[in-house]
Design a protein around this motif. Structure first.
Motif, PDB file in Angstrom:
ATOM      1  N   GLY A  33     -74.866  17.626 -43.233  1.00  0.00           N
ATOM      2  CA  GLY A  33     -73.605  17.422 -44.217  1.00  0.00           C
ATOM      3  C   GLY A  33     -72.393  16.483 -43.411  1.00  0.00           C
ATOM      4  N   SER A  43     -70.930  22.730 -47.216  1.00  0.00           N
ATOM      5  CA  SER A  43     -71.218  22.732 -45.544  1.00  0.00           C
ATOM      6  C   SER A  43     -70.726  23.815 -44.966  1.00  0.00           C
ATOM      7  N   GLN A  59     -73.630  18.975 -38.739  1.00  0.00           N
ATOM      8  CA  GLN A  59     -72.453  18.143 -39.392  1.00  0.00           C
ATOM      9  C   GLN A  59     -72.885  16.784 -38.953  1.00  0.00           C
ATOM     10  N   GLU A  63     -72.648  10.442 -44.136  1.00  0.00           N
ATOM     11  CA  GLU A  63     -73.559  10.798 -45.365  1.00  0.00           C
ATOM     12  C   GLU A  63     -74.923  10.026 -45.184  1.00  0.00           C
ATOM     13  N   SER A  66     -76.545  12.038 -42.764  1.00  0.00           N
ATOM     14  CA  SER A  66     -77.051  13.330 -43.489  1.00  0.00           C
ATOM     15  C   SER A  66     -78.229  13.123 -44.087  1.00  0.00           C
ATOM     16  N   THR A  82     -78.521  18.405 -48.856  1.00  0.00           N
ATOM     17  CA  THR A  82     -77.134  17.864 -48.334  1.00  0.00           C
ATOM     18  C   THR A  82     -76.445  18.033 -49.350  1.00  0.00           C
ATOM     19  N   THR A  84     -72.488  16.574 -51.299  1.00  0.00           N
ATOM     20  CA  THR A  84     -71.455  15.435 -51.058  1.00  0.00           C
ATOM     21  C   THR A  84     -70.609  15.364 -52.257  1.00  0.00           C
TER      22      THR A  84
END
Lengths: 381, 280, 182
Positions: A33, A43, A59, A63, A66, A82, A84
């Motif tokens: 993420g 996260s 991390q 994105e 990710s 993931t 977001t």
């Protein structure tokens, strides 16, 4: 003590935290993420809990990365996820399409905030319903689920992993700022109480394995890297062996199959909740945090003699058309309250084809629609 | 059976429809050959190798070989490879990219992968141009060169891929050429063996899109140019700067031991387990 | 519809409002076994801005998660007292920290100097929120004191348990004195 306290472990959790618990219960071992409000807690909690169960949290630099990382991890056998919010979800769209075409199971959470662009980072919204459906380019199948409570965040996350594994597809969970940050007491079930589904893997001799061959389910068994079934994975339209093709007789069956594997199992994917809907004259169609306001409004309306009912959509895509249609022929009117300019209502109207009256409440100021707003409209209708 | 025939039978996919997509004289085939020879010498099981690529001519390389192969999106190969490696650290993950793929659209992933130091091998085929889309200028197109999107001339300045990797913190960085094919085998072999993030920049030729437009001749002339302008790192160290002006170095630029991400993460897992146990 | 009880805690960032909300919710939900929903103000400010936490308590599943008309309002500063008094139910309870709230909008307000108590009796201003929780629970009986203590001790940093237990007691005592008209 009430009845819900009989099993499991009682805890007070934010929706975002409960999603981590759900993911772990479903067997998630990989999370990638990038920090973004209001999804960051997912996260943070993952970074604490995943390594403790032998999983991996990373991390990434953005994105896009990710999304790439969770696809790679899934191909190597991990259940991956993931999380977001709007801007990050936009960045994930290209690789999300890859996951659709390469049929890679994974779970993508979007804790919706106000948009467009940087928008209202700390405010609630439901502006990404259509992006979740059509965000990546080209015709593609997708499963999108909407959560409305901390309990949902646990249960639906488990369900999302199960659907992703069963149908070899990315599953998007649409949460929102209110659901993500509301703390509620929930019972975390014991591991044995939850159904966990794993992808079907090939068991024939490797030389017989045809990685994208159709079957009655439309879902081919999935080899994972390192287990002896060497095959090619690509975002190009491919033949049954996974090799790029431009032959119409190979393109069409492939695209038809990846759509069919979702449509054929519509009722397995479908999740709705109905509250006082059976004899309703006015049907409220709602999802996410707004469904909670709607539930209260419908109950209060009944107390005032208005025959209102609620159809809460958990599965947003594929759209629960077969559930909605009978209601449209039965009710006097439909009300769709949502935190956008009219995304689910647009779909409702498209299906309605003028059969009944469809009204909307659209709130875009970063605040949750209140029960009162819905109630007032129900009484007027 | 000739040695090369044995390698072809062992490593190329029997069920893949040939011919390949590359132009006659393209350097990509030489890189593929070097990669196969390196892997064969290392004696790895085919099941344990994952070959990941991005988009472009180089992106088509994995499809021809009988490994676990993953042809990803443009510039993102390293992100997918990161996930593969973390989910199963026992796999040997090798990433093939082009210059535009790795340093333009994927530039951010490239420097962060180098910094993060997972045990991955990145092979970047640098032909100074976007070949597949028809010859647009890339981050390694030289200043002043011509391209279909720089018909007047290129006014941007080129990256040195290998030096970028050194600065970003890669554990091992090497540069080779498709002319020096035997040396390339050895650099790739060394890079795969290297524990940590290793990079091999391969100076290659796109006579179709870059050479022709810049009047550099065909494949043979461009290979000859590589021969004439490449200087071994060890030799370059002893040469005066003015003699090196139009040259580039080949060999191992850096080789250093750094903490490996997956090894470090094992310690994180232990710390997390200890913390969770203490909370119970 | 079942019983629904709404509490709003308010003040400025740094006064421990959110933590107080979490503790109250945990006491009512996990320890008293009720249904709870806890929400909070959420914005870019870290310190000094307005801070608000709400706890909805019910004997059945909670639909709308936020407070509609709070039964109880705790205002730890003047600004939040002014802003939220209008939302309070007509028969609702207003509790203010009289250390900072100098103008109370109603004669029915319960004014207790939580921060002053924390400073003077506990030598730690930061436990004013726990003092306030002790008083709130005593005044409204929204959660049992046993549950509240258990929730406080489960949430506060290790090594501060004694301090927080004392803070809770100080709040309980202050509320008892108030109820006795002292």
């Amino acid at each position: 003590m009430n009845e819900q306290a009989t099993t499991g472990r009682q805890v007070l959790l934010q929706g975002n935290e409960a999603m981590v618990e759900g993911a772990l219960a479903a067997g998630c071992t990989f999370f990638a993420g990038y920090p973004i409000t209001p999804a960051t807690e997912i996260s943070e909690v993952m970074s604490v809990k995943l390594p403790a169960v032998g999983g991996t949290f990373i991390q990434m630099e953005d994105e896009i990365a990710s999304m790439g990382a969770i696809i790679g991890a899934s191909l190597a056998g991990a259940k991956s996820m993931t999380a977001t919010s709007g801007p990050g979800f936009s960045l994930m769209q290209e690789n999300l399409g890859f996951a659709c075409v390469a049929e890679v199971p994974c779970v993508v959470v979007n804790v919706m905030r106000g948009g467009p662009s940087t928008g209202l980072p700390t405010n609630v919204s439901q502006g990404d319903v259509m992006q979740a459906r059509w965000g990546t380019h080209g015709d593609h199948p997708i499963i999108v689920l909407a959560v409305s409570s901390t309990k949902d965040c646990f249960d639906i996350t488990v369900k999302a992993f199960n659907l992703a594994e069963k149908y070899r597809t990315p599953v998007i969970i649409l949460s929102d700022e209110v659901v993500g940050h509301t703390r509620e007491k929930i019972n975390l079930p014991h591991p044995g109480e939850i159904e966990v589904i794993d992808r079907i893997r090939p068991n024939m001799p490797p030389e017989w394995y045809v990685p994208y061959e159709d079957n009655s389910r439309g879902v081919p068994p999935m080899g994972i890297f390192g287990d002896g079934y060497r095959y090619h994975v690509t975002g190009l339209i491919h033949d049954v062996r996974g090799f790029p093709t431009q032959r119409p007789d190979e393109i069409v069956p492939f695209l038809n199959r990846i759509h069919r594997k979702i449509s054929q199992h519509f009722f397995d994917i479908l999740m709705v909740e109905e509250e006082l809907a059976e004899d309703a004259e006015i049907l409220v169609v709602a999802y996410g945090s707004v469904a909670r306001s709607a539930k209260r409004a419908v109950r209060e309306a009944r107390q005032r003699g208005v025959k209102a009912g609620l159809l809460q959509l958990i599965t947003l895509w594929p759209f629960p058309r077969q559930i909605l249609e009978p209601y449209l022929r039965k009710v006097k009117a439909v009300l769709v309250p949502e935190l956008n300019m009219g995304q689910v209502s647009r779909e409702v109207k498209r299906i309605n084809q003028g059969v009944t009256r469809v009204e909307t409440i659209n709130r875009i100021d970063g605040n949750l629609i209140t029960p009162e707003e819905i109630l007032v409209r129900l009484i007027k209708m | 059976m000739a040695e090369v025939t044995k390698l072809i039978h062992k490593y190329l996919r029997h069920d893949k429809k040939f011919p390949h997509v590359w132009c006659p004289g393209c350097g990509n085939g030489i890189v593929l050959g070097a990669l196969i020879r390196a892997i064969d010498r290392l004696g790895y099981e085919k099941d344990d190798i994952v070959l990941v690529s991005g988009i472009g001519c180089s992106g088509r390389l994995p499809v021809y070989v009988d490994f676990n192969t993953l042809h990803t999106t443009h510039g993102r190969a390293l992100t997918f490879a990161t996930g593969v490696k973390l989910a199963n650290p026992k796999l040997h993950v090798i990433v093939i990219m082009g210059d535009g793929d790795a340093t333009a659209i994927g530039g951010n992933h490239f420097i962060h992968a180098a910094r993060r130091n997972l045990n991955l091998t990145a092979i970047i085929i640098n032909n100074n141009i976007y070949g597949m889309t028809g010859g647009q200028y890339s981050p390694t197109t030289p200043y002043g060169a011509l391209a279909t999107t720089a018909v007047y001339r290129n006014i941007e300045h080129a990256f040195s891929i290998a030096e970028l990797a050194v600065t970003a913190g890669a554990a091992m960085v090497a540069r080779g050429t498709v002319y020096h094919a035997n040396m390339l085998d050895k650099l790739i072999e060394k890079a795969i063996l290297k524990r940590g993030f290793s990079v091999v920049e391969v100076v290659s030729n796109c006579h179709t899109q870059y050479g022709r437009r810049n009047k550099l001749g065909g494949a043979v002339q461009m290979l000859q140019w590589q021969k004439d302008h490449a200087v071994r790192v060890e030799k370059a160290a002893e040469m005066p700067e003015e003699e090196l002006a139009d040259k580039f170095t080949v060999g191992v630029l850096v080789d250093r031991d750094l903490p490996i991400y997956t090894e470090e993460y094992k310690k994180i897992r232990e710390a997390a387990r200890a913390k969770m146990a203490a909370m119970r | 519809m079942g019983y629904r009880y709404e509490v709003r805690l308010s003040g400025s960032g740094g006064q421990g409002i959110i933590m107080a909300g979490i503790i109250l919710a945990e006491a009512a939900g996990v320890y008293d076994g009720k249904y709870v929903c806890q929400t909070q103000s959420y914005g870019p400010e870290a310190r000094g801005g307005a801070s608000k936490a709400e706890v909805v308590i019910s004997d059945e599943e909670i639909d709308y998660p936020k407070a509609i008309k709070p039964d109880v309002l705790l205002a730890m500063n003047q600004k939040s007292c002014d802003a939220y008094f209008f939302d309070l139910k007509p028969e609702g309870t207003l509790v203010v920290d009289s250390t900072f709230v100098k103008q109370t909008p109603t004669t029915r307000a319960i004014a207790i100097p939580f921060t002053q108590i924390a400073r003077a009796e506990l030598k730690k201003e930061m436990v004013a929120n726990i003092v306030a929780l002790g008083a709130l629970a005593t005044l409204t009986k929204v959660v049992s004191l046993g549950s509240l203590e258990a929730a406080v001790l489960a949430r506060v940093p290790a090594g501060t348990e004694d301090l927080n237990r004392k803070a809770l007691e100080a709040g309980i005592n202050a509320a008892k004195l108030y109820m006795q008209g002292l």
